[in-house]
Scaffold this motif. Structure first.
Motif, PDB file in Angstrom:
ATOM      1  N   GLY A 130      47.879   7.591 -16.030  1.00  0.00           N
ATOM      2  CA  GLY A 130      48.131   7.407 -17.447  1.00  0.00           C
ATOM      3  C   GLY A 130      47.174   6.402 -18.059  1.00  0.00           C
ATOM      4  N   ASP A 131      47.605   5.776 -19.130  1.00  0.00           N
ATOM      5  CA  ASP A 131      46.787   4.828 -19.874  1.00  0.00           C
ATOM      6  C   ASP A 131      46.396   3.650 -18.986  1.00  0.00           C
ATOM      7  OD1 ASP A 131      45.568   3.164 -21.666  1.00  0.00           O
ATOM      8  OD2 ASP A 131      47.338   2.893 -22.947  1.00  0.00           O
ATOM      9  N   LEU A 132      45.103   3.530 -18.684  1.00  0.00           N
ATOM     10  CA  LEU A 132      44.651   2.448 -17.810  1.00  0.00           C
ATOM     11  C   LEU A 132      44.795   1.082 -18.469  1.00  0.00           C
ATOM     12  CD1 LEU A 132      41.457   4.033 -16.184  1.00  0.00           C
ATOM     13  CD2 LEU A 132      43.808   4.004 -15.327  1.00  0.00           C
ATOM     14  N   GLY A 133      44.941   1.058 -19.798  1.00  0.00           N
ATOM     15  CA  GLY A 133      45.158  -0.188 -20.506  1.00  0.00           C
ATOM     16  C   GLY A 133      46.500  -0.830 -20.198  1.00  0.00           C
ATOM     17  N   GLU A 134      47.359  -0.064 -19.554  1.00  0.00           N
ATOM     18  CA  GLU A 134      48.666  -0.601 -19.155  1.00  0.00           C
ATOM     19  C   GLU A 134      48.598  -1.316 -17.808  1.00  0.00           C
ATOM     20  OE1 GLU A 134      51.450  -0.561 -21.071  1.00  0.00           O
ATOM     21  OE2 GLU A 134      50.060   0.201 -22.596  1.00  0.00           O
ATOM     22  N   TYR A 135      47.417  -1.280 -17.170  1.00  0.00           N
ATOM     23  CA  TYR A 135      47.251  -1.886 -15.857  1.00  0.00           C
ATOM     24  C   TYR A 135      46.243  -3.035 -15.914  1.00  0.00           C
ATOM     25  CZ  TYR A 135      49.358   2.386 -13.940  1.00  0.00           C
ATOM     26  OH  TYR A 135      50.187   3.427 -13.667  1.00  0.00           O
ATOM     27  N   ARG A 136      46.313  -3.882 -14.914  1.00  0.00           N
ATOM     28  CA  ARG A 136      45.203  -4.788 -14.612  1.00  0.00           C
ATOM     29  C   ARG A 136      44.347  -4.036 -13.604  1.00  0.00           C
ATOM     30  NH1 ARG A 136      42.715  -9.417 -16.683  1.00  0.00           N
ATOM     31  NH2 ARG A 136      41.294 -10.139 -15.084  1.00  0.00           N
ATOM     32  N   LEU A 137      43.191  -3.552 -14.025  1.00  0.00           N
ATOM     33  CA  LEU A 137      42.381  -2.678 -13.176  1.00  0.00           C
ATOM     34  C   LEU A 137      41.372  -3.485 -12.377  1.00  0.00           C
ATOM     35  CD1 LEU A 137      41.625   0.214 -12.340  1.00  0.00           C
ATOM     36  CD2 LEU A 137      40.079   0.305 -14.310  1.00  0.00           C
TER      37      LEU A 137
END
Length: 213
Positions: A172-179
């Motif tokens: 999903g939205d990678l902005g929801e993670y600390r990548l």
């Protein structure tokens, strides 16, 4: 670069495989292992012209990869490839894998991060490695019909921008993670650019790292 996401964002740790967690490419050596030296050499001869065309930039890396897949995987049973991949993993694990990379994967898992491989190599070949590491896998998918490989890809080669697109499809939205991301080639550039914590050739020795820059 993406925003860091919420303060309590889940960490998504993404590792390239070939050259990052391994000392070198794994797919071509796998083909040599699976098909045997004689058959491997015969089939590689068919790629001489495409290889030259790639060197003079008449075809792209993805087009050369597609021809490699067609040459070796057309009409091959999926179950046979899976068996060969399992044996390849068991036999070459110690020689192939970087100890520092394995430790980093273990550290990320221990920290509670979601950890995945994201590789241009066929997922069918890398699955035993992902299983042994105990992490998820995103890789180039090979088309299979009635248990037999067609020699075609399902979707795009999993490199460059397609790594990010595949991650978004799965997570999903990678902005929801600390990548967090680890890579070692041009094919990892978009992945590393998307990460808040990017590591380029992190497991290479300092001497080798400096030569490759």
């Amino acid at each position: 670069m993406l925003e860091a996401g919420p303060l309590d964002a889940k960490v998504l740790s993404v590792f390239d495989f070939d050259g990052t967690l391994t000392h070198h490419d794994s797919f071509v050596p796998f083909l040599k292992f699976a098909f045997g030296k004689g058959e491997f050499c015969l089939r590689m001869m068919k790629l001489a012209v495409p290889g030259l065309r790639f060197l003079v930039r008449q075809i792209s890396r993805d087009e050369l990869k597609a021809q490699l897949i067609r040459t070796f995987m057309t009409g091959v049973e999926k179950a046979w490839v899976q068996q060969q991949a399992q044996e390849y993993c068991q036999r070459y694990w110690t020689k192939l894998m970087r100890p520092s990379g394995l430790q980093s994967v273990a550290d990320e898992m221990k920290s509670g991060a979601v950890v995945t491989l994201c590789s241009a190599s066929p997922a069918l070949v890398l699955q035993p490695f992902a299983d042994r590491l105990g992490i998820k896998l995103i890789g180039t998918e090979l088309e299979v019909i009635d248990g037999v490989l067609t020699g075609k890809l399902t979707g795009n080669n999993c490199r460059c921008e397609n790594k990010v697109l595949r991650l978004e499809t799965v997570y999903g939205d990678l902005g929801e993670y600390r990548l967090r991301a680890w890579g070692d080639t041009r094919g990892d550039r978009e992945l590393l650019a998307a990460a808040q914590d990017a590591h380029f050739r992190h497991f290479h020795t300092k001497k080798k790292r400096s030569k490759q820059r």
